[in-house]
Design a protein around this motif. Structure first.
Motif, PDB file in Angstrom:
ATOM      1  N   VAL A   1       0.634  -1.038  -0.053  1.00 40.91           N
ATOM      2  CA  VAL A   1       0.204   0.128   0.088  1.00 40.91           C
ATOM      3  C   VAL A   1       0.927   1.095   0.007  1.00 40.91           C
ATOM      4  O   VAL A   1       0.582   2.148  -1.019  1.00 40.91           O
ATOM      5  N   LEU A   2       1.958   1.292   0.470  1.00 48.66           N
ATOM      6  CA  LEU A   2       2.762   2.802   1.102  1.00 48.66           C
ATOM      7  C   LEU A   2       3.930   2.756  -0.806  1.00 48.66           C
ATOM      8  O   LEU A   2       3.350   3.727  -0.865  1.00 48.66           O
ATOM      9  N   LEU A   3       3.965   1.898  -1.272  1.00 51.74           N
ATOM     10  CA  LEU A   3       4.346   1.659  -2.532  1.00 51.74           C
ATOM     11  C   LEU A   3       3.118   2.369  -3.524  1.00 51.74           C
ATOM     12  O   LEU A   3       3.488   3.218  -4.025  1.00 51.74           O
ATOM     13  N   VAL A   4       2.168   1.515  -3.313  1.00 52.60           N
ATOM     14  CA  VAL A   4       1.203   1.671  -4.780  1.00 52.60           C
ATOM     15  C   VAL A   4       0.730   3.396  -4.179  1.00 52.60           C
ATOM     16  O   VAL A   4       0.709   4.018  -5.216  1.00 52.60           O
ATOM     17  N   SER A   5       0.638   3.950  -3.316  1.00 55.23           N
ATOM     18  CA  SER A   5      -0.229   4.896  -3.360  1.00 55.23           C
ATOM     19  C   SER A   5       0.633   6.172  -3.181  1.00 55.23           C
ATOM     20  O   SER A   5      -0.059   6.598  -3.440  1.00 55.23           O
ATOM     21  N   GLY A   6       2.350   5.663  -3.499  1.00 55.65           N
ATOM     22  CA  GLY A   6       3.149   7.056  -3.309  1.00 55.65           C
ATOM     23  C   GLY A   6       3.726   7.426  -2.381  1.00 55.65           C
ATOM     24  O   GLY A   6       4.352   8.532  -2.368  1.00 55.65           O
ATOM     25  N   ALA A   7       3.123   6.647  -1.160  1.00 54.50           N
ATOM     26  CA  ALA A   7       3.732   7.474   0.513  1.00 54.50           C
ATOM     27  C   ALA A   7       4.757   6.948   0.525  1.00 54.50           C
ATOM     28  O   ALA A   7       5.393   7.264   1.037  1.00 54.50           O
ATOM     29  N   SER A   8       5.635   6.293  -0.122  1.00 62.69           N
ATOM     30  CA  SER A   8       6.912   5.903  -0.196  1.00 62.69           C
ATOM     31  C   SER A   8       7.873   6.511   0.099  1.00 62.69           C
ATOM     32  O   SER A   8       8.358   7.468   0.084  1.00 62.69           O
ATOM     33  N   ALA A   9       7.399   7.308  -2.099  1.00 61.79           N
ATOM     34  CA  ALA A   9       8.139   8.367  -2.731  1.00 61.79           C
ATOM     35  C   ALA A   9       7.949   9.395  -1.241  1.00 61.79           C
ATOM     36  O   ALA A   9       8.741  10.372  -1.302  1.00 61.79           O
ATOM     37  N   GLY A  10       6.484   9.938  -0.959  1.00 66.77           N
ATOM     38  CA  GLY A  10       6.552  11.039  -0.169  1.00 66.77           C
ATOM     39  C   GLY A  10       7.270  11.283   0.875  1.00 66.77           C
ATOM     40  O   GLY A  10       8.000  11.826   0.677  1.00 66.77           O
ATOM     41  N   VAL A  11       7.375  10.098   1.449  1.00 62.59           N
ATOM     42  CA  VAL A  11       8.546   9.852   2.858  1.00 62.59           C
ATOM     43  C   VAL A  11      10.069  10.079   2.479  1.00 62.59           C
ATOM     44  O   VAL A  11      10.904  10.685   2.153  1.00 62.59           O
ATOM     45  N   ARG A  12      10.060   9.932   1.213  1.00 67.03           N
ATOM     46  CA  ARG A  12      11.741   9.620   0.520  1.00 67.03           C
ATOM     47  C   ARG A  12      12.104  10.507   0.308  1.00 67.03           C
ATOM     48  O   ARG A  12      13.420  10.940   0.441  1.00 67.03           O
ATOM     49  N   ASP A  13      11.082  11.189  -0.210  1.00 68.49           N
ATOM     50  CA  ASP A  13      11.410  12.728  -0.425  1.00 68.49           C
ATOM     51  C   ASP A  13      11.188  14.146   0.354  1.00 68.49           C
ATOM     52  O   ASP A  13      12.105  14.875   0.693  1.00 68.49           O
ATOM     53  N   VAL A  14      10.564  13.544   1.548  1.00 67.69           N
ATOM     54  CA  VAL A  14      10.909  14.404   2.680  1.00 67.69           C
ATOM     55  C   VAL A  14      11.876  14.313   3.685  1.00 67.69           C
ATOM     56  O   VAL A  14      13.015  15.635   3.679  1.00 67.69           O
ATOM     57  N   VAL A  15      12.721  13.013   3.304  1.00 69.10           N
ATOM     58  CA  VAL A  15      13.739  12.515   4.665  1.00 69.10           C
ATOM     59  C   VAL A  15      15.318  13.215   3.633  1.00 69.10           C
ATOM     60  O   VAL A  15      16.187  13.376   4.083  1.00 69.10           O
ATOM     61  N   THR A  16      14.402  12.811   1.954  1.00 69.52           N
ATOM     62  CA  THR A  16      15.836  12.998   1.880  1.00 69.52           C
ATOM     63  C   THR A  16      16.299  14.805   1.702  1.00 69.52           C
ATOM     64  O   THR A  16      17.293  15.605   1.845  1.00 69.52           O
ATOM     65  N   HIS A  17      15.061  15.946   2.086  1.00 68.93           N
ATOM     66  CA  HIS A  17      15.275  17.138   2.142  1.00 68.93           C
ATOM     67  C   HIS A  17      15.936  17.335   2.769  1.00 68.93           C
ATOM     68  O   HIS A  17      16.576  18.138   3.224  1.00 68.93           O
ATOM     69  N   LEU A  18      15.546  17.058   4.665  1.00 69.81           N
ATOM     70  CA  LEU A  18      15.993  17.151   5.558  1.00 69.81           C
ATOM     71  C   LEU A  18      17.036  16.325   5.712  1.00 69.81           C
ATOM     72  O   LEU A  18      18.342  17.743   7.154  1.00 69.81           O
ATOM     73  N   VAL A  19      17.831  15.658   5.489  1.00 67.16           N
ATOM     74  CA  VAL A  19      19.362  15.238   5.297  1.00 67.16           C
ATOM     75  C   VAL A  19      20.038  16.419   4.937  1.00 67.16           C
ATOM     76  O   VAL A  19      21.406  15.927   5.339  1.00 67.16           O
ATOM     77  N   ALA A  20      19.586  16.914   3.827  1.00 67.44           N
ATOM     78  CA  ALA A  20      19.833  17.498   2.315  1.00 67.44           C
ATOM     79  C   ALA A  20      20.736  18.725   3.316  1.00 67.44           C
ATOM     80  O   ALA A  20      22.106  19.445   3.189  1.00 67.44           O
ATOM     81  N   VAL A  21      20.016  19.037   4.168  1.00 65.92           N
ATOM     82  CA  VAL A  21      19.924  20.738   5.170  1.00 65.92           C
ATOM     83  C   VAL A  21      21.610  20.159   5.924  1.00 65.92           C
ATOM     84  O   VAL A  21      22.172  20.961   6.251  1.00 65.92           O
ATOM     85  N   LEU A  22      22.041  18.520   6.290  1.00 68.09           N
ATOM     86  CA  LEU A  22      22.861  18.891   7.437  1.00 68.09           C
ATOM     87  C   LEU A  22      24.257  18.792   6.579  1.00 68.09           C
ATOM     88  O   LEU A  22      24.987  19.168   7.337  1.00 68.09           O
ATOM     89  N   GLY A  23      24.356  18.388   5.002  1.00 66.50           N
ATOM     90  CA  GLY A  23      25.853  19.315   4.483  1.00 66.50           C
ATOM     91  C   GLY A  23      26.444  17.954   4.578  1.00 66.50           C
ATOM     92  O   GLY A  23      27.426  18.173   5.045  1.00 66.50           O
ATOM     93  N   LEU A  24      25.864  16.412   4.896  1.00 71.35           N
ATOM     94  CA  LEU A  24      26.816  15.231   4.754  1.00 71.35           C
ATOM     95  C   LEU A  24      27.356  15.475   3.434  1.00 71.35           C
ATOM     96  O   LEU A  24      27.325  15.600   2.175  1.00 71.35           O
ATOM     97  N   PRO A  25      29.050  14.309   3.161  1.00 70.20           N
ATOM     98  CA  PRO A  25      29.554  14.223   2.210  1.00 70.20           C
ATOM     99  C   PRO A  25      28.445  12.967   1.365  1.00 70.20           C
ATOM    100  O   PRO A  25      27.713  12.440   1.973  1.00 70.20           O
TER     101      PRO A  25
END
Length: 222
Positions: free
Chosen positions: A77-101
């Motif tokens: 359900v997470l994969l088909v509904s697009g919720a998985s991609a939404g969670v991925r985009d959110v955490v990607t944005h949050l982690v990018a703020v940290l400026g890690l390698p």
């Protein structure tokens, strides 16, 4: 009963096992002697205990299969509904703020994403896991902990499992980035070592974190 046979002593109580009394408010009372006798028979008859053990393990297996199927349904359900991609985009944005390698940023995204999915699974499967780990054990007299303690133990088990799952996600993620060709060899070796370590640590570290344990005291031989 034959008149010549010894008669039971008359205790003055010839009421049925269940009767009604009128004491200002009508109520039904039950004689629990038969139930106590049934428990005594069960404690003396091995076949009764075997039947209870069979029913207990059957219910354990069924609830375990149901939990596995439920986990699969939630992930689909997470994969088909697009919720998985939404969670991925959110955490990607949050982690990018940290400026890690780049490598560590990739691992951070994998860890955060895995943790979010694990929390969702743990929350949705809470009723089923509560029945499996608390209700069944209480029903078959294998545990005496209260409901609050049962939920607390489940939350701790989810947290410990989350540490393992998140660690596995980080290992796979870093392996894909650092060793694109042989990532599966590195991941397999890491999982083998982790399995050996956790197997040896479980009796002395993991289990005491979840349950109160006491060493068995062997009686002195005379």
């Amino acid at each position: 009963v034959h008149p010549g046979d010894p008669q039971p002593q008359d205790d003055g109580d010839r009421r049925p096992a269940i009767w009604g009394d009128h004491g200002g408010a009508w109520r039904v009372q039950a004689d629990l002697g038969a139930a106590r006798a049934g428990r005594d028979v069960a404690s003396r008859d091995p076949s009764v205990n075997e039947q209870k053990a069979t029913r207990y393990h059957r219910l354990k297996r069924r609830t375990g299969l149901l939990a596995t199927a439920g986990s699969g349904v939630v992930l689909v359900v997470l994969l088909v509904s697009g919720a998985s991609a939404g969670v991925r985009d959110v955490v990607t944005h949050l982690v990018a703020v940290l400026g890690l390698p780049p490598a560590w940023r990739h691992a951070g995204v994998a860890a955060a994403y895995t943790a979010c999915v694990w929390v969702v699974l743990g929350g949705l499967l809470l009723p089923l896991r509560f029945f499996q780990g608390f209700v069944l054990d209480r029903r078959y007299a294998l545990s005496s902990i209260g409901a609050v303690r049962g939920v607390y133990t489940y939350v701790k088990s989810v947290a410990l499992g989350g540490v393992v799952v998140v660690g596995a996600g980080v290992v796979v993620s870093l392996s894909l980035v650092l060793w694109p060709v042989g990532w599966w060899v590195v991941s397999g070796a890491a999982f083998t070592v982790a399995t050996l370590v956790l197997t040896n640590l479980a009796p002395i570290w993991t289990i005491p974190l979840l349950y109160s344990v006491q060493p068995l005291v062997r009686g002195r031989l005379t």
